[in-house]
Scaffold this motif. Structure first.
Motif, PDB file in Angstrom:
ATOM      1  N   GLY A  33      72.141 -50.013  58.825  1.00 45.01           N
ATOM      2  CA  GLY A  33      73.060 -50.199  57.715  1.00 45.01           C
ATOM      3  C   GLY A  33      72.480 -51.053  56.619  1.00 45.01           C
ATOM      4  O   GLY A  33      72.739 -50.830  55.424  1.00 45.01           O
ATOM      5  N   THR A  34      71.689 -52.051  56.997  1.00 40.53           N
ATOM      6  CA  THR A  34      71.018 -52.897  56.007  1.00 40.53           C
ATOM      7  C   THR A  34      69.896 -52.136  55.322  1.00 40.53           C
ATOM      8  O   THR A  34      69.702 -52.235  54.101  1.00 40.53           O
ATOM      9  CB  THR A  34      70.459 -54.160  56.686  1.00 40.53           C
ATOM     10  N   ARG A  38      68.213 -50.855  51.211  1.00 40.81           N
ATOM     11  CA  ARG A  38      66.902 -51.382  50.833  1.00 40.81           C
ATOM     12  C   ARG A  38      65.822 -50.308  50.745  1.00 40.81           C
ATOM     13  O   ARG A  38      64.654 -50.629  50.588  1.00 40.81           O
ATOM     14  CB  ARG A  38      66.450 -52.437  51.853  1.00 40.81           C
ATOM     15  N   LEU A  39      66.195 -49.054  50.868  1.00 40.72           N
ATOM     16  CA  LEU A  39      65.194 -47.998  50.829  1.00 40.72           C
ATOM     17  C   LEU A  39      64.450 -48.002  49.495  1.00 40.72           C
ATOM     18  O   LEU A  39      65.072 -48.052  48.435  1.00 40.72           O
ATOM     19  CB  LEU A  39      65.844 -46.634  51.039  1.00 40.72           C
ATOM     20  N   GLY A 303      67.421 -60.123  63.620  1.00 38.28           N
ATOM     21  CA  GLY A 303      68.538 -59.927  62.702  1.00 38.28           C
ATOM     22  C   GLY A 303      68.318 -58.735  61.797  1.00 38.28           C
ATOM     23  O   GLY A 303      67.191 -58.277  61.595  1.00 38.28           O
ATOM     24  N   GLY A 304      69.406 -58.245  61.235  1.00 41.78           N
ATOM     25  CA  GLY A 304      69.349 -57.044  60.434  1.00 41.78           C
ATOM     26  C   GLY A 304      68.521 -57.164  59.179  1.00 41.78           C
ATOM     27  O   GLY A 304      67.751 -56.259  58.836  1.00 41.78           O
ATOM     28  N   ALA A 308      65.140 -55.032  58.735  1.00 39.36           N
ATOM     29  CA  ALA A 308      65.239 -53.968  57.733  1.00 39.36           C
ATOM     30  C   ALA A 308      64.225 -54.171  56.618  1.00 39.36           C
ATOM     31  O   ALA A 308      63.634 -53.201  56.112  1.00 39.36           O
ATOM     32  CB  ALA A 308      66.651 -53.919  57.162  1.00 39.36           C
ATOM     33  N   ALA A 309      63.985 -55.412  56.224  1.00 36.34           N
ATOM     34  CA  ALA A 309      63.005 -55.689  55.165  1.00 36.34           C
ATOM     35  C   ALA A 309      61.604 -55.273  55.597  1.00 36.34           C
ATOM     36  O   ALA A 309      60.829 -54.715  54.807  1.00 36.34           O
ATOM     37  CB  ALA A 309      63.036 -57.165  54.798  1.00 36.34           C
ATOM     38  N   SER A 310      61.265 -55.538  56.853  1.00 33.21           N
ATOM     39  CA  SER A 310      59.954 -55.142  57.360  1.00 33.21           C
ATOM     40  C   SER A 310      59.822 -53.618  57.413  1.00 33.21           C
ATOM     41  O   SER A 310      58.784 -53.055  57.037  1.00 33.21           O
ATOM     42  CB  SER A 310      59.734 -55.741  58.754  1.00 33.21           C
ATOM     43  N   MET A 311      60.873 -52.932  57.858  1.00 36.09           N
ATOM     44  CA  MET A 311      60.839 -51.469  57.885  1.00 36.09           C
ATOM     45  C   MET A 311      60.744 -50.900  56.469  1.00 36.09           C
ATOM     46  O   MET A 311      60.013 -49.929  56.225  1.00 36.09           O
ATOM     47  CB  MET A 311      62.086 -50.931  58.593  1.00 36.09           C
TER      48      MET A 311
END
Length: 323
Positions: A33-34, A38-39, A303-304, A308-311
């Motif tokens: 969801g995060t 951020r995509l 944490g999300g 998510a930032a790394s992905m």
């Protein structure tokens, strides 16, 4: 698959548009969801596979009720934000077989199935998982950069699991293990089944991926010795705290001769240790180098948002390389 075994012109600048990469997202929990928000540019999200959908304010994105429905869209990029489960394992294998690029944070599956990454590379596809080790701490990225510069990594030592910090610090305050685990779950750090965090399985999987990145060696996760927080002597963490010390779950790998030695242990550290200052969801990793000072990496490992930032970083790099 078996486990183990810019254009320029002399007259004027030319604007080149990157082709949009068609993608699907598997899972839309805390991380997924995060990540949707951020995509990076250059990605067209064609569908999200979820088991139980709840409104997340994501607009008109196409929601699919199964992993197979998402993969049937023949995406160029599969983004895996699922928990470690049979569906995730099957999805990753199918994505690789279909020739899709993959971005994942699924460390347990990736550690057990090195053939996934190997097969993807043989097909000329990217298989990226920076978030699987360290979350928002760039462990694998730093290892890749050091290898590219010809630096020899000799050892890796670190706190790889933030949940363990949370639980151990609660124990240091005199709480019972069951109470500490419930608090970690309420804070969103521990899963309903906290075994992987408490028993060192999560840290062991991360050591496998770290050894693969550092030395191209695949370890069997089951072969890594580990010490469980469940086996910590009652009162030991509180006693250490009274003496100005902290207990930390520390994973170590070292290359010696032709082999790699790995273990996850509970260690008592003093205020002069980088691991003493790693708290709550934090991770801290020290990379030992041959003939050079070591590299220290710290930051939020769980944490999300950090995951998510790394992905998103992996996806951005993929888009830039393939654009």
């Amino acid at each position: 698959m078996a486990p183990f075994d810019s254009v320029s012109s002399p007259q004027a600048p030319v604007l080149v548009r990157s082709r949009t990469m068609r993608a699907v997202l598997l899972g839309c929990g805390t991380v997924g969801g995060t990540l949707v928000r951020r995509l990076p540019q250059g990605v067209a999200l064609e569908g999200i596979a979820v088991r139980h959908w709840r409104e997340r304010g994501l607009g008109s994105l196409r929601i699919l009720d199964s992993v197979d429905a998402a993969l049937d869209l023949s995406p160029e990029l599969v983004i895996d934000a699922l928990p470690a489960c049979a569906d995730a394992e099957r999805a990753l294998e199918r994505a690789v077989d279909a020739g899709a690029h993959v971005v994942s944070a699924n460390k347990a599956i990736l550690a057990r199935w090195p053939d996934l990454e190997r097969t993807a590379k043989e097909k000329g596809r990217a298989f990226l998982y920076s978030a699987a080790v360290g979350g928002g701490v760039p462990v694998l990225e730093t290892i890749g950069a050091l290898n590219a510069r010809g630096r020899e990594i000799t050892t890796v030592k670190g706190v790889f699991n933030g949940t363990s910090n949370f639980v151990l610090d609660r124990l240091a305050r005199g709480e019972a293990l069951e109470s500490a685990v419930r608090a970690a779950q309420a804070a969103g750090f521990a899963e309903a089944d906290p075994s992987a965090d408490l028993d060192g399985d999560d840290a062991a999987a991360k050591l496998v991926l770290t050894a693969r990145a550092a030395w191209g060696i695949d370890l069997d996760p089951a072969s890594i010795a580990r010490q469980s927080i469940r086996d910590l002597a009652p009162g030991l963490a509180a006693k250490a705290a009274r003496e100005g010390l902290r207990v930390r779950q520390i994973g170590r790998i070292a290359r010696s001769g032709g082999g790699v030695h790995a273990a996850v242990r509970l260690e008592t550290v003093g205020a002069d240790s980088v691991f003493y200052r790693v708290e709550r969801e934090g991770n801290g990793v020290v990379l030992g180098l041959n003939g050079a000072p070591g590299v220290i990496l710290t930051g939020k490992g769980a944490g999300g948002v950090p995951t998510a930032a790394s992905m998103a970083g992996d996806i951005a790099r993929l888009v830039a390389e393939r654009g």
